[in-house]
Design an enzyme around this catalytic site. Structure first.
Site, PDB file in Angstrom:
ATOM      1  N   GLU A   1      21.735   1.265 -39.299  1.00  0.00           N
ATOM      2  CA  GLU A   1      20.594   1.770 -39.987  1.00  0.00           C
ATOM      3  C   GLU A   1      20.615   3.130 -40.368  1.00  0.00           C
ATOM      4  O   GLU A   1      19.983   4.169 -40.050  1.00  0.00           O
ATOM      5  CB  GLU A   1      19.437   1.616 -38.981  1.00  0.00           C
ATOM      6  CG  GLU A   1      18.798  -0.173 -38.963  1.00  0.00           C
ATOM      7  CD  GLU A   1      17.725  -0.303 -38.288  1.00  0.00           C
ATOM      8  OE1 GLU A   1      16.817   0.888 -37.862  1.00  0.00           O
ATOM      9  OE2 GLU A   1      17.268  -1.435 -38.214  1.00  0.00           O
TER      10      GLU A   1
ATOM     11  N   GLU B   1      19.917  -8.082 -37.997  1.00  0.00           N
ATOM     12  CA  GLU B   1      18.445  -8.066 -37.459  1.00  0.00           C
ATOM     13  C   GLU B   1      17.684  -8.667 -38.172  1.00  0.00           C
ATOM     14  O   GLU B   1      17.130  -8.439 -39.205  1.00  0.00           O
ATOM     15  CB  GLU B   1      18.216  -6.631 -37.058  1.00  0.00           C
ATOM     16  CG  GLU B   1      19.187  -5.761 -36.189  1.00  0.00           C
ATOM     17  CD  GLU B   1      18.664  -4.487 -35.880  1.00  0.00           C
ATOM     18  OE1 GLU B   1      17.479  -4.090 -35.906  1.00  0.00           O
ATOM     19  OE2 GLU B   1      19.256  -3.486 -35.475  1.00  0.00           O
TER      20      GLU B   1
END
Length: 513
Positions: free
Chosen positions: A199, A322
């Site tokens: 991320e 995710e």
């Protein structure tokens, strides 16, 4: 809420337990083209994610060798046994956002001497690092799962990343390999997947896509595979949800230095600031949640189309590493621990999402649901010495035959289910030829009020299991851990065609012979 004492009932009794079944079934038709098979469903699509977050690791997986909870070398036995049953192909660790503040050296050596750090992302609690590289890699081996290690591109140097990989995988006489041996592991581990950051657009550094692509190119250079070993799959940290520019830039600038790129997508009932409750929700929130889950199909298709521009040979995998439901913090739980209950609605999200992955096997080569134990859409919940299996666990168990299967083109014609602006097909399906040669079929009736009768183009005999419950939020609790679990289920032959009668809000997986 009133719950059934036990839902392991014969299917006729299960259907009778839901008053709405008195309604006439909706009629749907499933057509399967057994001459048109897609690329196989990689086993890694059924991966798990285990971050240092809440009680996901500590208590969920690791209790330490001195715990009164039955354990093997510190790993709690009940969770280990339950996870083994799922045939988990891969586990991603140590994060998530935790990875971008993680110094791998904190988690090696004698546990009593490991430093204590603040887990800034998840509750501000102390991380004692008693679960580190050796503990994770050994656990993955115990489960027979490949290791997906997420490296720190956010706050450590490229050399540190390279040193960690060497520590884990080098078989020669380097100082790092000698240190690993001193710490108790002679033989190097196999690290099949290595995440170059996490991320980077957010907690991993708040980077622009151009800067993230440049850093990926730099950092991955120092993750070096030893001669004679299988090459590691380097995963570039990719886009958040529908940030298609991020994928565009990353593919344009760094495609030659990666074997995969990630995307992350979480499902809510409403939005990020008002995610909705795990239990006690309305039918409107049931519908909005499932519609949001189905959005995964659009996201995968659009990110894949961008990848096709730069990688028409489809060499680079799209990893949804995710995904899952994310609800508001439950009352009485520690803020930042992301502990949530798991209901029949979560099971529907899992089934619909896995069916979507089955339809995109040309690109989706790995996925990791968030998270394995005690966090977000978990397989397992624990409370000290107690443990329960969630409805999502049962979906992953029912769907095991799809690991490594070859999917067939399949289409469903039938009515829609909807509430307000949220509309979707009432029945969703996936069909694939398993590695054992059998044909497997999953059917999802998303309508919480009406049963469905699905007439297929298939013939033969079909038996398997079905998951449903009397309420939208039917769930297991520590007092009643078997409230919802799969029951035996079968189709019937009508005029040479297989027909399936699905209760409202149900999921079935059958083998067709």
């Amino acid at each position: 809420m009133k719950l059934l004492k036990r839902f392991a009932l014969p299917i006729a009794a299960a259907v009778a337990a839901v008053p709405a079944q008195a309604q006439a079934p909706v009629e749907a038709t499933l057509t399967v083209d057994l001459q048109k098979a897609g690329p196989k469903i990689e086993r890694a699509v059924y991966g798990q994610f285990a971050e240092h977050l809440g009680t996901g690791i500590y208590e969920g997986v690791w209790v330490g060798p001195n715990s009164s909870i039955p354990n093997t070398n510190g790993y709690r036995n009940d969770v280990l046994a339950a996870l083994k049953k799922l045939d988990i192909p891969v586990i991603r660790w140590p994060g998530g956002c935790f990875a971008d503040e993680y110094n791998w050296r904190d988690g090696i050596g004698p546990r009593a001497q490991r430093p204590k750090r603040i887990n800034h992302h998840w509750g501000g609690v102390i991380e004692d690092n008693s679960f580190g590289t050796h503990e994770f890699m050994n656990y993955s081996e115990m489960l027979g799962a490949d290791a997906y290690v997420a490296g720190n591109m956010g706050s450590l140097s490229p050399l540190d990343m390279g040193y960690w990989f060497e520590y884990m995988t080098y078989s020669g006489d380097s100082t790092l390999a000698a240190e690993r041996r001193k710490n108790g592991r002679d033989k190097p581990w196999k690290v099949k997947y290595f995440g170059v950051g996490n991320e980077s657009w957010g907690c991993g550094g708040n980077m622009r896509p151009e800067y993230s692509a440049d850093l990926h190119r730099r950092y991955q250079t120092f993750v070096k595979t030893q001669r004679g070993n299988d090459p590691v799959i380097k995963v570039a940290t990719g886009a958040n949800v529908d940030d298609y520019k991020f994928t565009e830039v990353l593919m344009r600038e760094a495609r030659h230095t990666m074997q995969a790129v990630s995307i992350h997508y979480y499902t809510f009932a409403n939005n990020w600031d008002n995610k909705g409750r795990a239990l006690g929700f309305t039918e409107d929130e049931w519908a909005s949640t499932l519609a949001n889950a189905i959005r995964m199909d659009e996201l995968v298709a659009k990110h894949s189309a961008i990848m096709d521009k730069y990688d028409p040979e489809k060499r680079i995998g799209l990893y949804v590493d995710e995904w899952g439901t994310w609800w508001q913090d439950e009352p009485g739980t520690t803020p930042g621990f992301l502990h949530q209950q798991n209901s029949l609605r979560d099971a529907h999200v899992a089934a619909l999402t896995l069916n979507i992955f089955h339809r995109h096997t040309e690109r989706v080569k790995l996925a990791a649901i968030a998270q394995m134990v005690n966090v977000l859409q978990a397989m397992i919940l624990t409370d000290k010495e107690k443990m329960l299996l969630t409805p999502t666990y049962h979906i992953f168990d029912m769907y095991k035959p799809f690991q490594g299967a070859r999917p067939y083109a399949a289409s469903v014609q039938g009515p829609e289910y909807g509430r307000g602006k949220f509309k979707m097909a009432a029945v969703d399906a996936s069909v694939a030829r398993g590695a054992d040669g059998k044909l497997y079929l999953s059917l999802v009736n998303v309508d919480p009020n009406r049963p469905a009768r699905v007439t297929t183009s298939l013939s033969g005999r079909a038996t398997g299991r079905l998951l449903t419950g009397p309420a939208l939020d039917t769930h297991n609790s520590f007092d009643r851990p078997n409230t919802i679990q799969p029951v035996a289920y079968s189709g019937r032959n009508v005029g040479g065609k297989l027909v399936f009668d699905l209760p409202a809000k149900s999921i079935a997986v059958v083998a067709v012979e």
